[in-house]
Enzyme design. Structure first.
Site, mmCIF file in Angstrom:
data_model
loop_
_atom_site.group_PDB
_atom_site.id
_atom_site.type_symbol
_atom_site.label_atom_id
_atom_site.label_comp_id
_atom_site.label_asym_id
_atom_site.label_seq_id
_atom_site.Cartn_x
_atom_site.Cartn_y
_atom_site.Cartn_z
ATOM 1 N N PHE A 167 9.251 -6.042 52.927
ATOM 2 C CA PHE A 167 9.258 -6.657 54.262
ATOM 3 C C PHE A 167 9.789 -8.083 54.245
ATOM 4 O O PHE A 167 9.643 -8.804 55.227
ATOM 5 C CB PHE A 167 7.841 -6.628 54.856
ATOM 6 C CG PHE A 167 7.308 -5.234 55.052
ATOM 7 C CD1 PHE A 167 7.700 -4.471 56.144
ATOM 8 C CD2 PHE A 167 6.448 -4.658 54.125
ATOM 9 C CE1 PHE A 167 7.241 -3.168 56.317
ATOM 10 C CE2 PHE A 167 5.977 -3.363 54.287
ATOM 11 C CZ PHE A 167 6.372 -2.613 55.388
ATOM 12 N N ASN A 226 10.645 -2.390 61.447
ATOM 13 C CA ASN A 226 11.950 -2.946 61.851
ATOM 14 C C ASN A 226 12.338 -2.517 63.261
ATOM 15 O O ASN A 226 12.906 -3.304 64.026
ATOM 16 C CB ASN A 226 13.038 -2.538 60.853
ATOM 17 C CG ASN A 226 13.081 -3.502 59.674
ATOM 18 O OD1 ASN A 226 12.314 -4.469 59.639
ATOM 19 N ND2 ASN A 226 13.956 -3.259 58.726
ATOM 20 N N CYS A 278 19.586 -5.050 57.889
ATOM 21 C CA CYS A 278 18.449 -4.141 58.089
ATOM 22 C C CYS A 278 18.308 -3.580 59.501
ATOM 23 O O CYS A 278 18.352 -2.369 59.671
ATOM 24 C CB CYS A 278 17.157 -4.847 57.679
ATOM 25 S SG CYS A 278 17.114 -5.160 55.922
#
Ligand code: NAD
Length: 453
Positions: A167, A226, A278
């Site tokens: 993370f 996300n 990401c």
């Protein structure tokens, strides 16, 4: 503990450095020979605050080694992290070729018990695929075994695959890794879970941050996190579109909603769209995961659609002001990386914005504290009419306006009188809404913000 980390990018190098900092012995592996040779000489391939010192210190004291040979790294490892890229495929799904190539390598070279940790962001079910691939490799070696001893040694190898999604945030990767909000581990094997807890204990000393779960839930947790963050950003960007059309100020709206503790202030800044390695690929991959599982997602594709539209917002603002034909116009760009404190240009809104302005005939003078090398050598290579300048003020010379794209700290309090002198016209398009509108307008600037009519 003896650790191997395969993939020495933003995640792998930070992971390796931080584990070595805690006294473990880490070997970082990469197929990119140039990168590994550079690391051996103390050349850090990416900009990440605090990383260089940590890598050099631990390499010198023998805790951190680098190699291109997974065989060497695996021979001594108790835990092996897979931290290679999982880019987006054409259909939006995560491309697992690099992860599975590492699993094949493990199957080819594993010689003693090993915990294999998926740290790359991977679709639900990937741990099973990694496990099958490693088994296949061992079985092939068993079939070719020359002696009963060799066969026995191969049969006695035991390994398990666990999920440990990462993370960390680029730009704050070291502090995120050293003081994580949480460490998520998905494992079905109790021994592996115990070992992972032991490995992460030094990072979670002041309170329990370890969240144990099954492997598939851990894999999905990363995508859910996300997608939630990307949703907050896209929601706020959609609000900014409404705000400017109805005569409201999105900055006031942000304060108004952020003060509600159920909503909070983070990730509700309007802007010119999210980028990075990401959010875009993970939102697309989650969409694909849902479809493949038989569910047609509604929110997830909208998050990406809003973001793609938002990346064009600054271009729209410029063309509303200067017209569609930008031949003979020059624009200063402040900030190229997808966010501050990193040189990462992947999916940066700057790419789309610059390409669109150039397509309409504009010239660009761009400045970024860290990302100009990546931009000029790769991301914007071949885009004509882009010049890179030594300072943010040099970018303004003769420009019709300045566009602020990345909110680097050095852009927060610039010398506005110097800006006014250098710009052809004192016009600012602020993609991050960071200046005080009233005082800029008092100083004679024409100031355009996102989501302000
Ligand atoms: P990256 O592209 O920066 O690095 C990947 C590295 O893996 C490269 O150096 C590449 O040469 C190497 N590699 C590829 N195949 C290999 C192989 N077979 N053997 C050895 N090395 C190999 O990627 P990244 O940004 O570090 O991301 C890695 C994973 O972590 C991705 O799944 C990503 O989604 C996830 N992640 C990234 C971030 C981030 O902020 N960058 C945060 C959390 C999770």
């Amino acid at each position: 503990m003896r650790i191997a980390v395969v993939g020495t990018g933003y995640v792998g190098l930070v992971t390796g450095a931080c584990f070595s900092e805690m006294g473990n012995h880490v070997v970082c592996v990469d197929i990119d020979r140039e990168k590994i040779e550079g690391l051996e000489r103390g050349i850090i391939p990416i900009f990440e605050p605090g990383l260089e010192d940590m890598v050099i210190r631990n390499h010198k004291n023998g805790n951190l080694d680098f190699t291109t040979s997974i065989e060497d790294a695996i021979s001594d490892a108790e835990v092996l992290f897979i931290a290679v890229g999982t880019p987006m495929s054409e259909d939006g799904s995560a491309d697992l070729q690099y992860v599975l190539a590492v699993a094949e390598d493990i199957g080819r070279h594993i010689s003693s018990d090993l915990i294999v940790v998926d740290k790359s962001t991977v679709p639900v079910g990937t741990a099973d695929k990694v496990e099958e691939t490693i088994y296949k490799g061992i079985s092939e070696r068993l079939a070719k075994a020359q002696s009963p001893e060799e066969k026995k040694a191969l049969e006695s190898i035991s390994f398990s695959v666990v999920s440990n999604p990462e993370f960390l945030k680029e730009g704050a990767a070291i502090s995120d890794f050293m003081k994580p909000d949480r460490v998520v581990i998905g494992a079905s094997d109790e021994n592996a879970m115990r070992k992972m807890k032991e490995l992460y204990r030094p990072f979670t000393m002041n309170h329990e941050r370890f969240i144990a779960m099954d492997v598939r839930s851990a894999e999905l947790t990363k995508y859910a996190a996300n997608a939630m963050l990307a949703t907050k950003i896209s929601f706020m960007n959609e609000m900014s579109q409404i705000a400017r059309r109805v005569g409201a100020d999105i900055n006031s709206v942000r304060h108004g909603i952020g003060s509600d503790s159920r909503i909070g202030y983070s990730f509700i800044y309007p802007g010119c769209g999210y980028g990075g390695s990401c959010f875009p690929k993970d939102v697309n991959a989650l969409n694909r995961i849902a479809i493949d599982a038989g569910y047609e997602p509604k929110i997830i594709p909208a998050v990406e659609a809003v973001n793609a539209n938002q990346k064009l917002e600054l271009v729209r603002m410029v063309t509303e002001r200067f017209g569609e034909n930008l031949v003979g116009r020059r624009f200063a760009i402040w900030g190229l990386s997808f966010k501050p404190q990193t040189d990462d240009m992947r999916e940066s809104p700057a790419i789309v914005i610059i390409e669109e302005l150039v397509r309409r005939g504009a010239e660009i003078r761009a400045y970024d504290p860290e990302a100009m090398k990546h931009a000029s050598e790769f991301w914007l290579r071949g885009v004509e009419g882009v010049e890179y300048t030594k300072s943010k003020y040099d970018a303004l010379d003769g420009s019709d306006a300045m566009l602020l794209i990345t909110e680097w700290k050095e852009f927060r309090s610039p010398d506005f009188s110097e800006m006014k002198q250098r710009l052809k016209e004192p016009v600012i398009f602020d993609g991050r809404n960071q200046y005080a509108k009233e005082s800029l307008e008092r100083d004679g600037f024409e100031y355009h913000q996102i989501g302000v009519s």
